[in-house]
Design a protein around this motif. Structure first.
Motif, PDB file in Angstrom:
ATOM      1  N   VAL A 147       0.844  -1.207   0.000  1.00 45.11           N
ATOM      2  CA  VAL A 147       0.000   0.000   0.000  1.00 45.11           C
ATOM      3  C   VAL A 147       0.874   1.251   0.000  1.00 45.11           C
ATOM      4  O   VAL A 147       0.648   2.187  -0.773  1.00 45.11           O
ATOM      5  N   LEU A 148       1.895   1.281   0.840  1.00 47.32           N
ATOM      6  CA  LEU A 148       2.786   2.448   0.885  1.00 47.32           C
ATOM      7  C   LEU A 148       3.536   2.625  -0.433  1.00 47.32           C
ATOM      8  O   LEU A 148       3.711   3.751  -0.912  1.00 47.32           O
ATOM      9  N   THR A 149       3.953   1.524  -1.041  1.00 49.50           N
ATOM     10  CA  THR A 149       4.649   1.591  -2.324  1.00 49.50           C
ATOM     11  C   THR A 149       3.735   2.154  -3.406  1.00 49.50           C
ATOM     12  O   THR A 149       4.143   3.028  -4.185  1.00 49.50           O
ATOM     13  N   VAL A 150       2.500   1.686  -3.453  1.00 52.15           N
ATOM     14  CA  VAL A 150       1.537   2.183  -4.441  1.00 52.15           C
ATOM     15  C   VAL A 150       1.256   3.669  -4.207  1.00 52.15           C
ATOM     16  O   VAL A 150       1.189   4.457  -5.156  1.00 52.15           O
ATOM     17  N   LEU A 151       1.110   4.063  -2.948  1.00 49.97           N
ATOM     18  CA  LEU A 151       0.879   5.479  -2.650  1.00 49.97           C
ATOM     19  C   LEU A 151       2.085   6.330  -3.059  1.00 49.97           C
ATOM     20  O   LEU A 151       1.914   7.433  -3.578  1.00 49.97           O
ATOM     21  N   GLY A 152       3.285   5.821  -2.849  1.00 50.52           N
ATOM     22  CA  GLY A 152       4.482   6.542  -3.285  1.00 50.52           C
ATOM     23  C   GLY A 152       4.529   6.670  -4.799  1.00 50.52           C
ATOM     24  O   GLY A 152       4.808   7.745  -5.341  1.00 50.52           O
ATOM     25  N   TYR A 153       4.229   5.587  -5.489  1.00 48.84           N
ATOM     26  CA  TYR A 153       4.196   5.613  -6.948  1.00 48.84           C
ATOM     27  C   TYR A 153       3.163   6.641  -7.423  1.00 48.84           C
ATOM     28  O   TYR A 153       3.435   7.442  -8.319  1.00 48.84           O
ATOM     29  N   ALA A 154       1.987   6.616  -6.813  1.00 49.85           N
ATOM     30  CA  ALA A 154       0.915   7.543  -7.206  1.00 49.85           C
ATOM     31  C   ALA A 154       1.329   8.996  -6.972  1.00 49.85           C
ATOM     32  O   ALA A 154       1.012   9.872  -7.786  1.00 49.85           O
ATOM     33  N   ALA A 155       2.030   9.257  -5.873  1.00 51.34           N
ATOM     34  CA  ALA A 155       2.470  10.629  -5.591  1.00 51.34           C
ATOM     35  C   ALA A 155       3.430  11.113  -6.676  1.00 51.34           C
ATOM     36  O   ALA A 155       3.312  12.243  -7.159  1.00 51.34           O
ATOM     37  N   TYR A 156       4.364  10.254  -7.072  1.00 50.72           N
ATOM     38  CA  TYR A 156       5.299  10.640  -8.133  1.00 50.72           C
ATOM     39  C   TYR A 156       4.582  10.746  -9.482  1.00 50.72           C
ATOM     40  O   TYR A 156       4.922  11.589 -10.310  1.00 50.72           O
ATOM     41  N   SER A 157       3.581   9.917  -9.690  1.00 47.84           N
ATOM     42  CA  SER A 157       2.811   9.973 -10.929  1.00 47.84           C
ATOM     43  C   SER A 157       2.062  11.296 -11.040  1.00 47.84           C
ATOM     44  O   SER A 157       2.029  11.916 -12.109  1.00 47.84           O
ATOM     45  N   ARG A 158       1.444  11.733  -9.939  1.00 49.78           N
ATOM     46  CA  ARG A 158       0.715  13.006  -9.952  1.00 49.78           C
ATOM     47  C   ARG A 158       1.645  14.179 -10.215  1.00 49.78           C
ATOM     48  O   ARG A 158       1.200  15.220 -10.687  1.00 49.78           O
ATOM     49  N   ARG A 159       2.911  14.020  -9.909  1.00 52.64           N
ATOM     50  CA  ARG A 159       3.886  15.075 -10.176  1.00 52.64           C
ATOM     51  C   ARG A 159       4.364  15.046 -11.629  1.00 52.64           C
ATOM     52  O   ARG A 159       5.097  15.925 -12.065  1.00 52.64           O
ATOM     53  N   GLY A 160       3.978  14.001 -12.378  1.00 53.40           N
ATOM     54  CA  GLY A 160       4.364  13.908 -13.780  1.00 53.40           C
ATOM     55  C   GLY A 160       5.770  13.370 -14.000  1.00 53.40           C
ATOM     56  O   GLY A 160       6.352  13.566 -15.064  1.00 53.40           O
ATOM     57  N   VAL A 161       6.306  12.686 -13.011  1.00 48.87           N
ATOM     58  CA  VAL A 161       7.662  12.145 -13.090  1.00 48.87           C
ATOM     59  C   VAL A 161       7.671  10.945 -14.039  1.00 48.87           C
ATOM     60  O   VAL A 161       6.685  10.221 -14.156  1.00 48.87           O
TER      61      VAL A 161
END
Length: 177
Positions: free
Chosen positions: A136-150
């Motif tokens: 869950v934490l990994t997915v949330l981290g991925y999503a945070a970077y995704s929202r930043r457009g990385v």
């Protein structure tokens, strides 16, 4: 370019807000780390006859602590907001704002319930619970970077780093107790 403001977009916006409060909020992430720490602490316990505790006992040891932390969070938010908003409104807002602590524990709780129903050992239930929290934490981290457009490779690294940091925080909490 025109912005879509139709019913489907409004529903998607509400779904995102619902998900954000329950899983992508600081309260939810904190709740997940604390709950997983409580499960980790409970996993060291033994029964009266010296056997390791099972999945159900893990849940029964960790869940009350989560509920107390949730109540403390609701209390803190209500106390800080009721002067400006009034007690009832501040309390309702605190219940919703703090609900992420409980929602974020749902995947882990489901694993422990399933483990209890299938007679999974406490050790196995603990490791599956830990794995669920880290995923869950990994997915949330991925999503945070995704929202930043990385770029995708950095999203993956960011997600892995987020999961690893979450694991480290869980272990530090465990070590302190």
């Amino acid at each position: 370019m025109t912005e879509d403001t139709g019913p489907a977009t409004a529903r998607t916006g509400r779904l995102h807000r619902w998900f954000d409060v329950r899983f992508r909020s600081a309260t939810a992430i904190y709740g997940l780390i604390v709950f997983t720490s409580f499960i980790t602490i409970a996993s060291d316990e033994v029964t009266e006859d010296g056997h390791p505790i099972d999945a159900f006992e893990l849940l029964m040891d960790a869940a009350p602590a989560l509920i107390v932390f949730y109540a403390a969070h609701v209390f803190a938010h209500t106390l800080t907001d009721h002067g400006a908003q009034g007690f009832a409104r501040a309390f309702r807002h605190a219940l919703v704002h703090s609900s992420g602590m409980l929602w974020s524990a749902v995947p882990t709780i489901l694993i422990l319930i399933t483990g209890a129903a299938t007679h999974l050992s406490g050790a196995d239930a603990y490791w599956y619970s830990m794995l669920a929290a880290i995923v869950v934490l990994t997915v949330l981290g991925y999503a945070a970077y995704s929202r930043r457009g990385v770029a995708v490779p950095l999203r993956v690294l960011g997600g892995i780093g987020t999961g690893a940091l979450g694991f480290l925080l869980i272990m530090l909490e465990y070590a302190l107790h």
